[in-house]
Design an enzyme around this catalytic site. Structure first.
Site, mmCIF file in Angstrom:
data_model
loop_
_atom_site.group_PDB
_atom_site.id
_atom_site.type_symbol
_atom_site.label_atom_id
_atom_site.label_comp_id
_atom_site.label_asym_id
_atom_site.label_seq_id
_atom_site.Cartn_x
_atom_site.Cartn_y
_atom_site.Cartn_z
ATOM 1 N N THR A 123 1.886 -1.785 -8.172
ATOM 2 C CA THR A 123 2.917 -2.096 -7.183
ATOM 3 C C THR A 123 2.959 -3.583 -6.877
ATOM 4 O OG1 THR A 123 3.527 -1.763 -4.842
ATOM 5 C CG2 THR A 123 1.218 -1.540 -5.403
ATOM 6 N N GLU B 56 3.149 -4.687 -4.011
ATOM 7 C CA GLU B 56 2.480 -4.884 -2.728
ATOM 8 C C GLU B 56 1.111 -5.534 -2.866
ATOM 9 O OE1 GLU B 56 2.830 -1.809 0.228
ATOM 10 O OE2 GLU B 56 4.454 -0.847 -0.886
ATOM 11 N N TYR C 227 -3.495 0.717 1.448
ATOM 12 C CA TYR C 227 -2.868 1.177 0.213
ATOM 13 C C TYR C 227 -2.827 0.070 -0.833
ATOM 14 C CZ TYR C 227 1.000 1.719 -3.055
ATOM 15 O OH TYR C 227 1.763 1.714 -4.192
ATOM 16 N N LYS D 67 -4.726 -0.443 -4.543
ATOM 17 C CA LYS D 67 -4.014 -0.649 -5.812
ATOM 18 C C LYS D 67 -4.450 -1.970 -6.457
ATOM 19 C CE LYS D 67 -1.319 1.484 -7.611
ATOM 20 N NZ LYS D 67 -1.461 2.548 -8.637
#
Length: 330
Positions: free
Chosen positions: A127, A129, A151, A155
């Site tokens: 991602t 992010e 989260y 990742k």
């Protein structure tokens, strides 16, 4: 050819599987697709109903953290596409343990099994992010990782595990980092399906803070095409950003969703901002465009209209899921 798709009953993974078994990816037209999915709250066998009768599909219910299960499904695999992950930011803020377990240990378990099975290619799906937040410009793949939620931190950690397996063991793994996905079959806790289904039900929608947070929107079909381009021609050890090219504030997105359903701002509840809420995401897709020929093909206006129609026409799919959805989405 045999392809293992982890998380293949989730939103993005199931789209990839449906496309693969429908002949949309030339290199996979004769491939056997093995789906490994734990079927958590966000995964459903019904997401694979359109291709359930395909003789090329094998479904295995199992956990990517279970070495024995992963080792068993890895046998004879040529390509691994690793979608499986815990992915909802709000849930990670409420409790991060499952995110670290699945996203970090689960990824290590998949990569370890792939290495020992001699798999020819692994694509680890991540991602944007992991980069944190950016006020101006766009992130290139070599930007420092500055994740701000449990989260995204999990990742980012999984990305580093993937990199280590390439550098240490020579595992031919590529990492993709996508922007915000949308499209049919997305679990109704993420912002677009949550807002659409709430509005269709006559309810309210929650808008974080002042609504000025910016996201780049990527149709799931474009994302999966990008993933397959990396699977077909990506350079092992490399990272590829996949973006959609449509940046909107959350307020602008809300305006479009209200208009699509034909309601006004009285249906919006302004709620307290998310903890550690990133202000803006934006990925530079020059690398995947110039090296692999990627371009987003689904323009946001038509993609969003199609998505809203899909939810309006598939109440039987999402109504049973609403009880499991988080009350606020991002």
């Amino acid at each position: 050819m045999r392809v293992l798709v982890t998380g293949g009953a989730g939103f993005i993974g199931s789209h990839y599987v449906r496309q693969a078994l429908s002949g949309e990816y030339a290199s996979l037209r004769d491939a056997e697709i093995v789906v490994l999915d734990k079927l958590t709250y966000a995964g459903s066998r019904s997401n694979l109903d359109p291709v359930a009768d395909s003789p090329r599909l094998r479904f295995v219910r199992g956990d990517i953290c279970d070495p024995a299960v992963v080792r068993e499904v890895m046998a004879g695999v040529d390509l691994v596409v690793h979608f499986a992950a815990e992915s909802h930011v709000d849930r990670s803020i409420a409790g991060s343990a499952d995110f670290v377990l699945t996203n970090v240990l689960g990824t290590q378990t998949v990569l370890h099994a792939a290495h020992h099975a001699g798999v020819g290619r692994v694509v680890h799906v991540s991602t944007d992010e992991v980069y944190g937040s950016i006020d101006e410009g766009s992130w290139r793949e070599d930007h420092v990782l500055e994740p701000n939620s449990p989260y995204s931190a999990s990742k980012a950690s999984s990305d580093l595990v993937a990199r280590s397996f390439h550098r240490t063991y020579g595992l031919p793994v590529c990492v993709t980092r996508c922007s915000n996905n949308y499209g049919p079959y997305q679990f109704p806790e993420k912002v677009i399906p949550l807002f659409v289904t709430n509005l269709l039900d006559g309810g309210q929608v929650p808008l974080y803070g002042d609504g000025s947070n910016v996201r780049d929107w990527l149709h799931v079909d474009d994302h999966c095409r990008g993933v397959q381009l990396v699977a077909d021609g990506g350079t092992p050890g490399e990272i590829y950003n996949i973006g959609g090219g449509t940046e909107l504030t959350n307020r602008e997105l809300t305006e479009r969703l209200l208009a699509a359903v034909g309601v006004g701002w009285e249906r919006v509840d302004h709620v307290e901002d998310r903890l550690g809420h990133d202000r803006r995401y934006s990925v530079d897709i020059t690398k995947i465009r110039t090296q692999l020929g990627y371009r987003p093909a689904v323009d946001f206006e038509s993609g969003l209209a199609e998505t809203v129609r899909w939810y309006a026409e598939h109440r039987q799919w999402w109504e049973p899921l609403k009880e499991r959805a988080s009350p606020v989405a991002g």
